[in-house]
Design a protein around this motif. Structure first.
Motif, PDB file in Angstrom:
ATOM      1  N   UNK A  81      -8.677  -0.932  14.827  1.00  0.00           N
ATOM      2  CA  UNK A  81      -8.182  -2.500  14.578  1.00  0.00           C
ATOM      3  C   UNK A  81      -7.786  -2.663  13.094  1.00  0.00           C
ATOM      4  N   UNK A  82      -8.709  -1.980  12.167  1.00  0.00           N
ATOM      5  CA  UNK A  82      -8.806  -2.217  10.780  1.00  0.00           C
ATOM      6  C   UNK A  82      -7.934  -1.263   9.985  1.00  0.00           C
ATOM      7  N   UNK A  83      -7.660   0.065  10.453  1.00  0.00           N
ATOM      8  CA  UNK A  83      -7.223   0.798   9.646  1.00  0.00           C
ATOM      9  C   UNK A  83      -5.492   1.340  10.345  1.00  0.00           C
ATOM     10  N   UNK A  84      -4.773   1.258   9.542  1.00  0.00           N
ATOM     11  CA  UNK A  84      -3.418   1.780  10.010  1.00  0.00           C
ATOM     12  C   UNK A  84      -3.423   3.271   9.746  1.00  0.00           C
ATOM     13  N   UNK A  85      -3.966   3.929  10.738  1.00  0.00           N
ATOM     14  CA  UNK A  85      -4.046   5.362  10.918  1.00  0.00           C
ATOM     15  C   UNK A  85      -2.597   6.323  10.608  1.00  0.00           C
ATOM     16  N   UNK A  86      -1.684   5.494  11.045  1.00  0.00           N
ATOM     17  CA  UNK A  86      -0.446   6.355  10.760  1.00  0.00           C
ATOM     18  C   UNK A  86       0.296   6.216   9.224  1.00  0.00           C
ATOM     19  N   UNK A  87      -0.394   5.242   8.556  1.00  0.00           N
ATOM     20  CA  UNK A  87       0.172   5.023   7.211  1.00  0.00           C
ATOM     21  C   UNK A  87      -0.889   5.287   6.016  1.00  0.00           C
ATOM     22  N   UNK A  88      -1.877   5.993   6.422  1.00  0.00           N
ATOM     23  CA  UNK A  88      -3.125   6.438   5.499  1.00  0.00           C
ATOM     24  C   UNK A  88      -2.340   7.067   4.494  1.00  0.00           C
ATOM     25  N   UNK A  89      -3.128   7.530   3.318  1.00  0.00           N
ATOM     26  CA  UNK A  89      -4.024   6.676   2.695  1.00  0.00           C
ATOM     27  C   UNK A  89      -3.828   5.413   2.225  1.00  0.00           C
ATOM     28  N   UNK A  90      -4.493   4.588   2.082  1.00  0.00           N
ATOM     29  CA  UNK A  90      -4.398   3.181   1.477  1.00  0.00           C
ATOM     30  C   UNK A  90      -5.541   3.070   0.382  1.00  0.00           C
ATOM     31  N   UNK A  91      -4.975   2.666  -0.711  1.00  0.00           N
ATOM     32  CA  UNK A  91      -6.158   2.554  -2.090  1.00  0.00           C
ATOM     33  C   UNK A  91      -6.068   1.243  -2.497  1.00  0.00           C
ATOM     34  N   UNK A  92      -5.232   0.367  -1.752  1.00  0.00           N
ATOM     35  CA  UNK A  92      -5.162  -1.192  -2.293  1.00  0.00           C
ATOM     36  C   UNK A  92      -6.142  -2.026  -1.818  1.00  0.00           C
ATOM     37  N   UNK A  93      -7.117  -1.508  -1.015  1.00  0.00           N
ATOM     38  CA  UNK A  93      -7.986  -2.696  -0.365  1.00  0.00           C
ATOM     39  C   UNK A  93      -9.483  -1.850  -0.334  1.00  0.00           C
ATOM     40  N   UNK A  94     -10.313  -1.999  -1.544  1.00  0.00           N
ATOM     41  CA  UNK A  94     -11.491  -1.204  -1.542  1.00  0.00           C
ATOM     42  C   UNK A  94     -12.581  -1.870  -0.755  1.00  0.00           C
ATOM     43  N   UNK A  95     -12.619  -2.996  -0.230  1.00  0.00           N
ATOM     44  CA  UNK A  95     -13.649  -3.762   0.367  1.00  0.00           C
ATOM     45  C   UNK A  95     -13.235  -3.212   1.916  1.00  0.00           C
ATOM     46  N   UNK A  96     -11.908  -2.978   2.387  1.00  0.00           N
ATOM     47  CA  UNK A  96     -11.783  -2.354   3.714  1.00  0.00           C
ATOM     48  C   UNK A  96     -12.358  -0.852   3.835  1.00  0.00           C
ATOM     49  N   UNK A  97     -11.731  -0.293   2.824  1.00  0.00           N
ATOM     50  CA  UNK A  97     -12.147   1.315   2.622  1.00  0.00           C
ATOM     51  C   UNK A  97     -13.915   1.252   2.640  1.00  0.00           C
ATOM     52  N   UNK A  98     -14.486   0.692   2.147  1.00  0.00           N
ATOM     53  CA  UNK A  98     -15.807   0.813   2.168  1.00  0.00           C
ATOM     54  C   UNK A  98     -16.616   0.151   3.544  1.00  0.00           C
ATOM     55  N   UNK A  99     -15.821  -0.996   4.075  1.00  0.00           N
ATOM     56  CA  UNK A  99     -16.294  -1.240   5.549  1.00  0.00           C
ATOM     57  C   UNK A  99     -16.201   0.029   6.380  1.00  0.00           C
ATOM     58  N   UNK A 100     -14.924   0.687   6.284  1.00  0.00           N
ATOM     59  CA  UNK A 100     -14.726   1.864   7.173  1.00  0.00           C
ATOM     60  C   UNK A 100     -15.380   3.172   6.998  1.00  0.00           C
ATOM     61  N   UNK A 101     -15.697   3.316   5.633  1.00  0.00           N
ATOM     62  CA  UNK A 101     -16.608   4.432   5.328  1.00  0.00           C
ATOM     63  C   UNK A 101     -18.149   4.175   5.727  1.00  0.00           C
ATOM     64  N   UNK A 102     -18.414   2.933   6.197  1.00  0.00           N
ATOM     65  CA  UNK A 102     -19.808   2.805   6.755  1.00  0.00           C
ATOM     66  C   UNK A 102     -19.950   3.152   8.086  1.00  0.00           C
ATOM     67  N   UNK A 103     -18.603   3.434   8.819  1.00  0.00           N
ATOM     68  CA  UNK A 103     -18.747   3.683  10.164  1.00  0.00           C
ATOM     69  C   UNK A 103     -18.149   5.496  10.196  1.00  0.00           C
ATOM     70  N   UNK A 104     -18.125   6.005   8.873  1.00  0.00           N
ATOM     71  CA  UNK A 104     -17.691   7.257   9.060  1.00  0.00           C
ATOM     72  C   UNK A 104     -16.148   7.788   8.664  1.00  0.00           C
ATOM     73  N   UNK A 105     -15.328   6.380   8.545  1.00  0.00           N
ATOM     74  CA  UNK A 105     -13.820   6.671   8.346  1.00  0.00           C
ATOM     75  C   UNK A 105     -13.708   6.561   6.688  1.00  0.00           C
ATOM     76  N   UNK A 106     -12.992   7.402   6.251  1.00  0.00           N
ATOM     77  CA  UNK A 106     -12.510   7.306   4.745  1.00  0.00           C
ATOM     78  C   UNK A 106     -11.138   7.170   4.873  1.00  0.00           C
TER      79      UNK A 106
END
Length: 110
Positions: A81-106
């Motif tokens: 729901x929060x990550x666009x897995x088809x168009x990764x990587x994304x570096x423009x939203x650090x807060x989103x990245x950190x939220x996703x990393x908390x559940x194991x997705x970088x």
């Protein structure tokens, strides 16, 4: 209990979205929770879902509980729901990245 086909699909989906190793996730949870004055014990670092993901990564498929399956579904739903897995990587939203990393997705991990 989840049937075998559903379990196989969930296992694959979970391991597709959780692209961090257990060591990487454990390190991230400790870093995320460390502060200038206090730091939790390593086993208490991170939010409950992040710690649950870490415990799932250390299990075999045959050892999963219903609680584990629920957490796996939550992680798959959250990441998709929060990550666009088809168009990764994304570096423009650090807060989103950190939220996703908390559940194991970088999102920046190849």
């Amino acid at each position: 209990m989840t049937d075998a086909l559903e379990l196989d699909a969930l296992w694959e989906d979970f391991h597709r979205v959780v692209n961090m190793t257990s060591a990487e996730l454990a390190d991230w949870l400790r870093v995320r929770d460390s502060g200038e004055l206090t730091e939790p014990l390593p086993d208490d670092a991170g939010p409950p879902l992040g710690r649950h993901v870490l415990s799932i990564l250390q299990k075999r498929r045959t050892d999963l509980t219903e609680e584990n399956l629920g957490a796996m579904r939550e992680v798959v739903d959250t990441v998709t729901a929060q990550a666009d897995l088809e168009n990764e990587p994304r570096s423009d939203d650090a807060a989103l990245r950190h939220r996703l990393m908390t559940v194991g997705h970088d999102p920046l991990k190849p």
